[in-house]
Design a protein around this motif. Structure first.
Motif, PDB file in Angstrom:
ATOM      1  N   ALA A 108     -18.634   9.617 -20.486  1.00 18.58           N
ATOM      2  CA  ALA A 108     -18.384  11.047 -20.682  1.00 18.58           C
ATOM      3  C   ALA A 108     -17.380  11.270 -21.804  1.00 18.58           C
ATOM      4  O   ALA A 108     -17.558  12.152 -22.659  1.00 18.58           O
ATOM      5  N   ASN A 119     -18.600  15.821 -17.318  1.00 17.95           N
ATOM      6  CA  ASN A 119     -18.574  14.780 -16.300  1.00 17.95           C
ATOM      7  C   ASN A 119     -18.799  15.373 -14.914  1.00 17.95           C
ATOM      8  O   ASN A 119     -17.879  15.892 -14.285  1.00 17.95           O
ATOM      9  N   PRO A 150     -26.159  11.432 -21.019  1.00 14.92           N
ATOM     10  CA  PRO A 150     -25.162  12.054 -21.898  1.00 14.92           C
ATOM     11  C   PRO A 150     -25.698  12.346 -23.299  1.00 14.92           C
ATOM     12  O   PRO A 150     -25.372  13.392 -23.878  1.00 14.92           O
TER      13      PRO A 150
END
Length: 399
Positions: free
Chosen positions: A34, A41, A352
C-alpha cells in the motif's frame, strides 16, 4: 562481522522449528505494498481515526498523575479489573471476581498466546474454526499442540459452522476448542443454536474452551453476541477474551483481558507473567473509564460501522464481487470468481496496481488453502470518504 544466515554453523536452523511455517505476516506484506503504490489500505484492521476524546484525555490525566508510569500490578490495575467485571455483569449477567477472575493482557493477542501456552501441552489437539486469525496457529505451534481446523463454509449468504464436522473432529487427544465469534475474517456471528451445541459438546467431552470475543460490540442487524461462558456448564471451563482496541479505536494501546475461574486465570497468569509481565500502564486507567461510557456510545459506534459496512459492501457488489455481508466485525469477505479470478494471493498482489486498493487473501487464514483460495477480505473501519474513494476505484474492475 559475518552476515547473518538462517542456519547456525552446525547447519541447524536458527528459527525454532515450531515457527518454521510462519514467515512475515501477510499484513506486513500488504501494508508495505500500500505504501509503495499509494493504494488505499483496506487490508489491515485498524481504524484511521482515534477513539473518544474523553478516553484520550483520561490517558493523559493518568500519565500526568503518575498512575501507571511504573509497573502496574501483574493482574492489571484494580480500576480496570473492576470495570471489566462490571461490563460482563451488566451486559451478559456474568459475575466475575475482579481480584481472582480477571486478567489484563497486552491486547487480545497476548491473551490468546498465554492461554494456549498455559493450557496446551505437546501432543494435545486444539480445534479452531477455519479461517482463523493468524496468531492462533502460531500460538498453538509454540505450545506444541496440534492444530485441527474445522472449516466454516459459505451457504445462503453467510459462512456457516457444520456442527457434525465439529463433533467428528473431536478425538481423545482434543484438549481445547478455540472459538471466535463475532468471527474474523468471515463476519459470521454464531447463533444461540450453534453455541448451544458447542457448549453441549464441550461439556460432554470435558473440553476447555478459549473464546475470542474482541468484536463483541460490533454486531449488526438481527445478530446477537452471546458469550459462550453464559451457557450451562461453560463458565467453569471457558476462558473469555476481550479487548479495548476494536471497540474504542485505540488499537495501539494494546489493552486486552480475559475472564474465567480463579484456577484458569491463575494458570494463564503463570504463562503471561513470562511474556510481557505487565503492559499499557496509564492506558489501563483510561480503558476503565471507556468501559463505563453510556450505552449510547456503543449504539452510535455500531450504527456508524453498520453504515460503513453497507457503503463498502455496495461498492464491492458494483465492482463485480460476490459479497458476504457480515453480521459482525469490521471486515467484508468477498468471492473473486465472478471477476474471472480464482487465486486470492495473485489477485491481492495485483489489486493495488489495477485499482489502487489493498485487501487480504483469506487463504492465509486456512490450513486447507484451496477452501479459502477465492476469498478476499476488505476492512471497513475507515473514514467514510476513504471508503467512498475505494469504492470508486474498485469500479475499474467491473469494466
Amino acid at each position: 562481522m559475518a552476515a547473518m544466515t538462517s542456519t547456525s554453523a552446525s547447519g541447524r536452523p536458527l528459527l525454532n522449528r515450531r515457527l518454521a511455517e510462519f514467515g512475515t505476516t501477510i499484513f506486513a506484506e500488504m501494508s508495505a505494498l500500500a505504501v509503495s503504490t499509494g493504494a488505499i489500505n483496506l487490508g489491515q484492521g485498524f481504524p484511521d481515526t482515534d477513539g473518544p476524546e474523553s478516553v484520550r484525555e483520561a490517558a493523559v490525566r493518568a500519565l500526568r498523575d503518575g498512575r501507571g508510569n511504573q509497573y502496574p500490578p501483574g493482574p492489571g490495575v484494580p480500576e480496570l479489573r473492576t470495570a471489566i467485571a462490571e461490563h460482563q455483569l451488566a451486559r451478559y449477567a456474568l459475575a466475575y471476581d475482579p481480584d481472582r477472575e480477571v486478567l489484563v493482557t497486552a491486547g487480545a493477542t497476548e491473551a490468546i498466546a498465554a492461554s494456549l501456552l498455559a493450557l496446551v501441552e505437546p501432543g494435545d489437539e486444539v480445534i479452531a474454526l477455519e479461517p482463523y486469525y493468524d496468531s492462533y496457529a502460531a500460538s498453538i505451534a509454540l505450545a506444541g499442540g496440534t492444530r485441527v481446523p474445522v472449516t466454516l463454509r459459505p451457504s445462503d449468504g453467510r459462512f456457516r459452522l457444520d456442527l457434525d464436522e465439529l463433533r467428528d473432529a473431536i478425538t481423545p487427544r482434543t484438549r481445547l476448542l478455540l472459538i471466535n465469534t463475532p468471527h474474523n475474517p468471515t463476519g459470521t456471528v454464531l447463533t444461540r443454536a450453534e453455541l448451544t451445541e458447542i457448549a453441549k459438546l464441550a461439556v460432554e467431552r470435558d473440553l476447555l474452551v478459549v473464546t475470542d470475543e474482541v468484536y463483541e460490540h460490533l454486531v449488526f442487524d438481527d445478530a446477537e453476541h452471546i458469550p459462550l461462558a453464559s451457557f450451562p456448564g461453560m463458565r467453569e471451563r471457558t476462558v473469555t477474551i476481550g479487548s479495548a482496541g476494536k471497540t474504542f479505536s485505540f488499537t495501539g494501546w494494546k489493552v486486552g483481558w480475559l475472564t474465567s475461574t480463579p484456577e484458569l486465570v491463575a494458570a494463564v497468569r503463570s504463562a503471561k507473567q513470562f511474556l510481557t509481565y505487565v503492559s499499557s500502564g496509564p492506558f489501563q486507567y483510561a480503558i476503565a473509564e471507556a468501559l463505563a461510557l453510556p450505552g449510547s456510545f456503543f449504539a452510535d459506534f455500531r450504527a456508524d460501522m453498520r453504515a460503513k459496512r453497507d457503503l463498502l459492501s455496495e461498492g464491492l457488489t458494483a465492482a463485480g464481487f460476490d459479497v458476504y455481508r457480515p453480521a459482525g466485525t469490521y471486515f467484508v469477505t468477498t468471492d473473486i470468481r465472478p471477476l474471472g479470478e480464482t487465486d486470492g494471493f495473485a489477485f491481492c498482489r495485483a489489486l493495488p496496481e489495477r485499482a489502487g486498493v489493498v485487501a487480504i487473501p483469506n487463504a492465509v487464514f486456512y490450513d486447507h488453502r484451496e477452501a479459502g483460495a477465492p476469498f478476499v477480505r476488505f476492512a471497513f473501519c475507515k473514514r467514510t470518504s476513504v471508503l467512498e474513494e475505494a469504492a470508486a476505484r474498485l469500479k475499474a474492475l467491473a469494466g
